[in-house]
Design a protein around this motif. Structure first.
Motif, PDB file in Angstrom:
ATOM      1  N   THR A   1      -1.081   8.594  -5.319  1.00  0.00           N
ATOM      2  CA  THR A   1      -1.632   9.741  -4.605  1.00  0.00           C
ATOM      3  C   THR A   1      -0.549  10.722  -4.196  1.00  0.00           C
ATOM      4  O   THR A   1      -0.822  11.745  -3.609  1.00  0.00           O
TER       5      THR A   1
ATOM      6  N   GLN B   1       0.831  -1.213   0.000  1.00  0.00           N
ATOM      7  CA  GLN B   1       0.000   0.000   0.000  1.00  0.00           C
ATOM      8  C   GLN B   1       0.868   1.266   0.000  1.00  0.00           C
ATOM      9  O   GLN B   1       0.509   2.265  -0.618  1.00  0.00           O
TER      10      GLN B   1
ATOM     11  N   GLU C   1       1.830   1.847  -3.573  1.00  0.00           N
ATOM     12  CA  GLU C   1       0.636   2.292  -4.284  1.00  0.00           C
ATOM     13  C   GLU C   1       0.334   3.772  -3.972  1.00  0.00           C
ATOM     14  O   GLU C   1       0.092   4.574  -4.877  1.00  0.00           O
ATOM     15  N   LEU C   2       0.341   4.126  -2.693  1.00  0.00           N
ATOM     16  CA  LEU C   2      -0.020   5.487  -2.299  1.00  0.00           C
ATOM     17  C   LEU C   2       1.029   6.502  -2.740  1.00  0.00           C
ATOM     18  O   LEU C   2       0.697   7.628  -3.119  1.00  0.00           O
TER      19      LEU C   2
END
Lengths: 349, 349
Positions: free
Chosen positions: A130, A122, A125-126
């Protein structure tokens, strides 16, 4: 600037999306190949790796570049809801961190993860999708792969929790904030001794985990220091078990069945303390974490300074985010003292 | 496409940042002028308004355009930590919503706010600076300015909580998910009657608030339906007060002091139920919200289906986000039934 960098400047910068397009997979799959390869089939991994090589994609540089754009977003994993009495601690921390970050111009973004490996996936991914600025970690433990992963990639983070490492260099390798559990159980034990109790026992969690050993140590050190010759008997005043009200009841009853049993108990959690108080032996108990359940039953408890912990976590992360690129990142460690909240032992009327 | 739009295309699109630069203020101040003008001095407001006019800045269009880019971020206000026994409900909802959103490719971003006006100011800020896709609201109430603000601006949102409006059109004006509190207290009352209790009383919150009246209604309807001639006496079995363990103790004692007092109580919260159980009159009690504190004390309670509520909230918001621009946004309302969790009345051994 080296020749490799110059060569890269002559063509469009590779992105996660361009790698995904070339490999004919989703951006999520590219992210998985980089951060959670065990989730991806071998032939897909090979295709993505080829696309990465062909385009000269450098995921860490991309992530770092995104970070300099400053999303002003901090990532926090929401731990699995244990639905126990003590879950309120991290919820209080989350509230305080959200408020503190917001005052400083940042927002908190949540995610969940099944385990450390999933949490690391994660992170990747972040960072890529993001452009998150940094992370606050909770639930640290010995040999934590998360802090290693983030440190190696120079991703800003701060841990709420010690590294629980015997190696002092590891303990100072990154910024963390923690609460001194031993000082809390020591204060609880000394309070019971000052009230006139002599046989002050302990209900705790199994040995080997950092938090469990830390909380027990405060009790034992106080008993050893203040009880003189009686301290040898303290070995018989202690039971370590899993957490829970039922474990507190059975643990307290087992101790009460021994010769010269304890008259008071310091407990590693409010769940154990609530059980011990309900065990029927008239024990004076002090719990840990100052939960609403303990308050409702009038049980004294050690309270973690969670607003102060959140404030310190955000301050250290902010310091790290503002550090100039290239310089060694600043690290700091802060151990905060908990408070003893005393109550009458019966529900408040 | 009209002439205005063509004219706008001939110059660079105005942004929050360009307005801020021209007005020589921070982007935050521009956002405040748009969303929370009471926070900004009159002369500053005038200067920002001039810059907006001069540049032709259209904040809502900018926000909408950002939204079509899909940040895949959902905003949720973290309610103030009441630190009471019932705070766990929204924390469980938050966990479930974060998990559910993440499975659907979305993240939850948190913010805090002092009141409705501040929450609305944060909406504006988040739409402009973080291009958030939509919001999940909690703590809805009669004449809620937040739902009006979001509806007027066509910002996607779903409320966890009814509009509590007597106007059926208002109740159907946007998507919401709620738990049928009356059906929970009705089931609790019917369980106590089936166990042989006749005088089943009620400890609740003051009249006038939607949740308070809803929970009381379930008790009263069950008593009226099942108790025949005795139901006229039920007026004397009810006390409504603020929440808390102490209020539960004093409320239960006041009821026990009346002639022919109740032998069992349905309560609007676990805090009241824990107090009533500790009041010393041997009352059978059922609380509301199935908190860890009630579980620790072995008290029965009405449990809200919070995972199901979060799943429905995300599903309805997702449906709204996927609706084509220009079409009337889809709305749906879902009222979920709670469960009765029965316990022995003593801490679990």
């Amino acid at each position: 600037m080296g020749t490799l960098d110059r060569a890269e400047h002559d063509r469009p910068r590779a992105t996660l999306a361009s790698v995904a397009a070339l490999a004919q997979v989703s951006p999520q799959t590219v992210s998985n190949v980089l951060n959670a390869p065990h989730l991806v089939r071998a032939d897909t991994t090979a295709r993505v790796r080829e696309a990465i090589d062909e385009l000269g994609y450098r995921p860490l540089a991309a992530a770092r570049q995104m970070r300099t754009r400053r999303s002003r977003i901090i990532g926090l994993r929401l731990e699995p809801l244990r639905d126990g009495i003590n879950g309120v601690v991290l919820d209080r921390f989350l509230h305080a961190l959200t408020e503190e970050a917001q005052s400083g111009g940042y927002r908190v973004m949540l995610f969940t993860a099944h385990d450390d490996a999933d949490e690391i996936a994660q992170y990747g991914e972040l960072l890529v999708t993001t452009s998150i600025d940094g992370f606050v970690l909770t639930g640290t433990h010995h040999d934590d792969p998360r802090t290693t992963w983030l440190t190696e990639r120079a991703v800003p983070f701060v841990a709420f929790g010690r590294p629980w490492s015997d190696d002092p260099r590891a303990a100072r390798g990154h910024s963390w904030v923690d609460v001194d559990g031993a000082s809390g159980t020591r204060a609880a034990t000394e309070h019971l001794l000052a009230e006139g109790h002599r046989r002050v026992g302990y209900l705790g969690w199994p040995a080997g985990k950092g938090v469990a050993d830390d909380r027990r140590r405060g009790w034992r050190e106080a008993v050893d220091q203040h009880l003189g010759d009686l301290r040898a008997a303290a070995d018989a005043w202690e039971i370590r078990s899993e957490d829970g009200v039922a474990a507190g009841i059975s643990g307290a009853r087992a101790l009460l069945g021994r010769p010269n049993p304890p008259t008071a108990l310091v407990c590693a959690s409010d769940s154990l303390a609530i059980g011990a108080a309900a065990a029927g032996g008239g024990l004076t108990v002090i719990g840990f974490d100052d939960t609403p359940a303990a308050a409702a039953m009038g049980i004294s408890s050690v309270a973690q300074p969670l607003v102060e912990a959140a404030r310190n976590c955000f301050a250290l992360l902010h310091e790290r985010l503002d550090a100039p690129d290239g310089a060694p990142p600043p690290t700091a460690q802060r151990l905060l003292a908990p408070d003893l909240v005393l109550r009458a032992g019966t529900p408040p009327a």
